[in-house]
Structure formats: structure tokens, C-alpha cells
Design an enzyme around this catalytic site. Structure first.
Site, mmCIF file in Angstrom:
data_model
loop_
_atom_site.group_PDB
_atom_site.id
_atom_site.type_symbol
_atom_site.label_atom_id
_atom_site.label_comp_id
_atom_site.label_asym_id
_atom_site.label_seq_id
_atom_site.Cartn_x
_atom_site.Cartn_y
_atom_site.Cartn_z
ATOM 1 N N ALA A 8 -4.769 -1.986 -1.120
ATOM 2 C CA ALA A 8 -5.984 -2.186 -1.231
ATOM 3 C C ALA A 8 -6.564 -3.556 -1.296
ATOM 4 O O ALA A 8 -5.800 -4.352 -1.867
ATOM 5 C CB ALA A 8 -6.742 -1.433 -2.335
ATOM 6 N N GLU A 33 1.250 -1.668 -7.897
ATOM 7 C CA GLU A 33 -0.046 -1.563 -8.967
ATOM 8 C C GLU A 33 0.261 -1.887 -10.283
ATOM 9 O O GLU A 33 -0.622 -2.647 -10.873
ATOM 10 C CB GLU A 33 -0.685 -0.085 -8.918
ATOM 11 C CG GLU A 33 -1.434 0.081 -7.658
ATOM 12 C CD GLU A 33 -0.361 0.798 -6.342
ATOM 13 O OE1 GLU A 33 0.667 0.750 -6.729
ATOM 14 O OE2 GLU A 33 -0.909 1.198 -5.333
ATOM 15 N N GLY A 68 -1.736 0.841 -1.527
ATOM 16 C CA GLY A 68 -2.494 1.477 -0.584
ATOM 17 C C GLY A 68 -1.814 1.485 0.865
ATOM 18 O O GLY A 68 -2.297 2.460 1.471
ATOM 19 N N GLU A 111 0.443 4.321 0.610
ATOM 20 C CA GLU A 111 -0.132 5.496 0.533
ATOM 21 C C GLU A 111 -0.762 5.876 1.667
ATOM 22 O O GLU A 111 -0.644 7.103 2.322
ATOM 23 C CB GLU A 111 -1.389 5.182 -0.525
ATOM 24 C CG GLU A 111 -0.799 5.127 -1.998
ATOM 25 C CD GLU A 111 -1.771 4.743 -2.966
ATOM 26 O OE1 GLU A 111 -2.648 3.571 -2.734
ATOM 27 O OE2 GLU A 111 -2.037 5.427 -3.933
HETATM 28 N N1 CO8 Z 1 -5.775 -7.634 -1.172
HETATM 29 C C1 CO8 Z 1 -6.383 -8.770 -0.674
HETATM 30 N N2 CO8 Z 1 -5.524 -9.779 -0.091
HETATM 31 C C2 CO8 Z 1 -4.559 -9.899 -0.071
HETATM 32 C C3 CO8 Z 1 -3.655 -8.751 -0.224
HETATM 33 C C4 CO8 Z 1 -4.201 -7.524 -0.688
HETATM 34 N N3 CO8 Z 1 -3.714 -6.317 -1.153
HETATM 35 N N4 CO8 Z 1 -2.287 -8.991 -0.063
HETATM 36 C C5 CO8 Z 1 -2.151 -10.237 0.606
HETATM 37 N N5 CO8 Z 1 -3.628 -10.579 0.667
HETATM 38 C C6 CO8 Z 1 -3.953 -11.949 0.975
HETATM 39 C C7 CO8 Z 1 -3.553 -12.944 0.185
HETATM 40 O O1 CO8 Z 1 -4.327 -13.246 -0.972
HETATM 41 C C8 CO8 Z 1 -3.392 -14.319 1.302
HETATM 42 O O2 CO8 Z 1 -4.887 -14.734 1.360
HETATM 43 P P1 CO8 Z 1 -5.069 -16.295 1.483
HETATM 44 O O3 CO8 Z 1 -4.333 -16.954 2.474
HETATM 45 O O4 CO8 Z 1 -6.489 -16.532 1.361
HETATM 46 O O5 CO8 Z 1 -4.570 -16.871 0.234
HETATM 47 C C9 CO8 Z 1 -3.285 -13.692 2.350
HETATM 48 O O6 CO8 Z 1 -3.377 -12.355 2.453
HETATM 49 C C10 CO8 Z 1 -1.494 -13.747 2.519
HETATM 50 O O7 CO8 Z 1 -0.627 -13.317 1.623
HETATM 51 P P2 CO8 Z 1 0.267 -14.139 0.870
HETATM 52 O O8 CO8 Z 1 0.111 -15.752 0.946
HETATM 53 O O9 CO8 Z 1 0.465 -13.748 -0.427
HETATM 54 O O10 CO8 Z 1 1.604 -13.895 1.818
HETATM 55 P P3 CO8 Z 1 3.122 -13.745 1.375
HETATM 56 O O11 CO8 Z 1 3.714 -13.779 2.620
HETATM 57 O O12 CO8 Z 1 3.562 -15.142 0.434
HETATM 58 O O13 CO8 Z 1 3.172 -12.412 0.442
HETATM 59 C C11 CO8 Z 1 2.845 -10.171 -0.017
HETATM 60 C C12 CO8 Z 1 2.952 -11.340 1.302
HETATM 61 C C13 CO8 Z 1 4.099 -10.058 -0.650
HETATM 62 C C14 CO8 Z 1 2.414 -8.955 0.747
HETATM 63 C C15 CO8 Z 1 1.799 -10.628 -0.789
HETATM 64 O O14 CO8 Z 1 0.443 -10.953 -0.388
HETATM 65 C C16 CO8 Z 1 1.271 -9.428 -1.875
HETATM 66 O O15 CO8 Z 1 2.081 -9.559 -2.882
HETATM 67 N N6 CO8 Z 1 0.179 -8.728 -1.687
HETATM 68 C C17 CO8 Z 1 -0.288 -8.087 -2.799
HETATM 69 C C18 CO8 Z 1 0.445 -6.659 -2.806
HETATM 70 C C19 CO8 Z 1 -0.186 -5.555 -3.716
HETATM 71 O O16 CO8 Z 1 -0.125 -5.801 -4.792
HETATM 72 N N7 CO8 Z 1 -0.554 -4.691 -3.201
HETATM 73 C C20 CO8 Z 1 -1.324 -3.463 -4.112
HETATM 74 C C21 CO8 Z 1 -3.057 -3.871 -4.219
HETATM 75 S S1 CO8 Z 1 -3.439 -2.594 -5.204
HETATM 76 C C22 CO8 Z 1 -3.545 -1.198 -4.383
HETATM 77 O O17 CO8 Z 1 -3.095 -1.083 -3.272
HETATM 78 C C23 CO8 Z 1 -4.155 -0.072 -5.176
HETATM 79 C C24 CO8 Z 1 -4.418 0.888 -4.137
HETATM 80 C C25 CO8 Z 1 -5.456 2.152 -4.582
HETATM 81 C C26 CO8 Z 1 -6.892 1.679 -4.739
HETATM 82 C C27 CO8 Z 1 -7.774 2.557 -5.348
HETATM 83 C C28 CO8 Z 1 -9.287 2.053 -5.240
HETATM 84 C C29 CO8 Z 1 -9.584 1.757 -6.585
#
Ligand code: CO8
Length: 256
Positions: free
Chosen positions: A65, A133, A110, A113
Site C-alpha cells: 500500500a 508491515e 498489499g 495480498e
Molecule cells: N509506498 C510508497 N512508496 C513506495 C513504496 C510503498 N509501499 N515502496 C516503494 N516506494 C517508493 C520509494 O519511496 C521510492 O520513492 P522515491 O524514489 O521517491 O524515494 C521508490 O518507490 C523506489 O523505492 P526504493 O528506492 O526503496 O527502491 P529499492 O529498489 O531500493 O527497494 C523495495 C525496493 C525493497 C520494494 C523498497 O522500496 C521497500 O521496502 N518498499 C516498501 C515495502 C513495504 O514496506 N511494503 C508494505 C507497505 S504497508 C502495506 O502494504 C500494508 C497493506 C495494508 C494497508 C491497509 C490500509 C490501511
């Protein structure tokens, strides 16, 4: 609708939806859910589309998400965002036609999911899976607490959610989270092969199988077997079923 996030291609009875926000790792935001629901509104009444494929553009299938959108939410908004996502994924799961997730890269939070709400998952060797998460101080909100244990068993679901570990495609295959792993460049070819195989299968038997399997999982064994028997019986009024059996006996391909 003028789609900004989804790219939709429909050909040869298969719809392919690509999530195209690679700069944000295809993170799911409110606009995604609006567009996706709009797409489902259009898809549901169509009878020319037999299989839906969902994939992502770039390095991610979906990396979760949208954290940038969630960071500002209060409890009511968090609840509404979770509910909107859950309803959308339930709708996807209950779609009459089969849905295949073609997992090209990160399927986290997400994103994992979303993949689990599809009927089955084919992954590139480069894909990564997890429910991270806990790292954000939250629990999953799009039903991973329920779908992950149903797909992979209690121990795997507890392990993945409580440790927030990310696993490889091969490990996902080992625990039954995905059904097949391919070389990265073969992913879409493999998925399209499967999609067209399913699209060419006998008419109503595909959606009926999906419904009986999905509905049956929340019933007792006897009740679910009875549902199967009822639906099995109904098939005998279908021309396509008769044609399938006749073709076998006449040693030819069915003319569907
Ligand atoms: N949300 C928003 N932006 C994101 C997300 C995300 N989930 N994942 C990546 N991005 C963005 C980064 O912020 C970055 O943006 P910017 O270039 O502006 O800095 C861009 O995408 C590229 O990401 P990275 O530079 O981090 O790229 P890497 O190759 O170094 O890493 C990863 C890739 C491993 C995928 C890393 O981006 C990461 O760990 N992402 C987050 C993963 C995460 O924690 N996901 C879970 C999110 S919470 C969730 O999904 C809960 C679902 C239920 C919600 C229910 C509603 C309330």
C-alpha cells in the site's frame, strides 16, 4: 475512464492489466483502487473475456500500500482505506473468471495480498515476497492475516507476518504461495500460455469449478461435496458438456 495507473490490453479472450506506477514500485493508492474498481465494473458483464492476468511494470509487482498516502491517515481514514482495499480484493477473488497474478518483482505487503486474492500465482525467479508491515509498526490490512494462512498454513503465515522476512520466489514455491517459477524473460509467455489454455477449456466448466472450489473452502466437507454434486448435475444441460464427451468418444477435438 481515462486510466492513469492501469494499462489494459484485451485480446484473444484474455485481459491483461498492468499496474504502471514503477517510480513508486506500483504502490497501491486510492486512485489505483478507483481505477481498478472501474475496470471491474466494465469487465464483470463481458462474456468475451475468459481469463484476467494482473502484473506490474518495472522492478515491482506491487511493493505494498502507498506509505506516502497512509502516513497522514487518522484511524478512521486508515479503517476506510483498509476496507476499500479489502472490498476490492474480495471482488477480485469472487470474479467469475479465473485471475492469474504474473509476479514480475517485489510482491510485498498489499502487493502480496493482491497476489493472494488472485486464483493462482506465477512468479519470475526475481520476484520477492513478504508481509513487511511489522517493520512499519502495523499489521497487514488487506486480509493477509487470513489468506496467507489459508494458502500456506498457519506456521508459514505466522512466520512471515511476525518476522516481516522477505522470501525468494523459490521459497514462495516451496510453501505453496506460488504455483510456478519462471525465468524472468519467460514470465509473460508462460502466463499467457496458461491463460489461453484455460480460456480454451470447456465453456462454463471453468467458472463453475472456480466458484465451487472458492465457496467450498468455507463450508464443511459434506456440504461442499453436495454443492459439487449439484453443480456437476447441472452441467448435463449444457451443450458444451455434451460436446466435450461426444468429442472424446468420436476421437476428435471438442468444437467449443
Ligand atoms: N509506498 C510508497 N512508496 C513506495 C513504496 C510503498 N509501499 N515502496 C516503494 N516506494 C517508493 C520509494 O519511496 C521510492 O520513492 P522515491 O524514489 O521517491 O524515494 C521508490 O518507490 C523506489 O523505492 P526504493 O528506492 O526503496 O527502491 P529499492 O529498489 O531500493 O527497494 C523495495 C525496493 C525493497 C520494494 C523498497 O522500496 C521497500 O521496502 N518498499 C516498501 C515495502 C513495504 O514496506 N511494503 C508494505 C507497505 S504497508 C502495506 O502494504 C500494508 C497493506 C495494508 C494497508 C491497509 C490500509 C490501511
Amino acid at each position: 475512464m481515462n486510466y492513469q495507473i492501469l494499462n489494459i490490453l484485451i485480446a484473444d479472450r484474455v485481459a491483461v492489466v498492468t499496474i504502471t506506477r514503477p517510480a513508486a514500485m506500483n504502490a497501491l493508492n486510492t486512485n489505483f483502487f478507483k481505477e481498478f474498481n472501474h475496470f471491474l465494473d466494465d469487465l464483470e458483464p463481458r462474456d468475451d473475456v475468459k481469463v484476467l492476468v494482473i502484473t506490474g511494470e518495472g522492478k515491482a509487482f506491487v511493493a505494498g500500500a502507498d506509505i506516502a498516502e497512509m502516513v497522514h491517515m487518522n484511524p478512521e481514514e486508515g479503517h476506510a482505506f483498509s476496507t476499500f482495499g479489502q472490498r476490492t480484493f474480495d471482488r477480485l477473488e469472487q470474479l467469475a473468471i479465473p485471475v492469474i497474478a504474473a509476479i514480475n518483482g517485489y510482491a510485498l505487503g498489499g502487493g502480496c495480498e493482491l497476489a493472494m486474492a488472485c486464483d493462482f500465482r506465477i512468479a519470475s525467479k526475481l520476484a520477492k515476497f513478504g508481509q513487511p508491515e511489522m517493520n512499519l509498526g502495523m499489521i497487514p490490512g488487506y486480509a493477509a492475516t487470513q489468506r496467507l494462512s489459508r494458502l500456506t498454513g498457519l506456521g508459514n503465515a505466522l512466520y512471515l507476518i511476525l518476522t516481516a522476512e522477505t522470501i525468494t520466489a523459490d521459497d514462495a514455491l516451496r510453501i505453496g504461495l506460488v504455483q510456478k517459477v519462471t525465468e524472468p524473460e519467460m514470465l509473460m509467455e508462460e502466463v499467457m500460455k496458461l491463460a489461453s489454455k484455460i480460456a480454451g477449456n470447456g465453456s462454463l466448466a471453468v467458472p463453475v469449478s472456480k466458484r465451487v472450489i472458492r465457496d467450498g473452502i468455507s463450508m464443511g466437507f459434506r456440504e461442499a461435496s453436495e454443492l459439487e454434486a449439484v453443480e456437476f448435475g447441472k452441467q448435463f444441460s449444457n451443450e458444451a458438456t455434451k460436446e466435450g464427451m461426444k468429442a472424446f468418444l468420436e476421437k476428435r477435438k471438442p468444437n467449443w
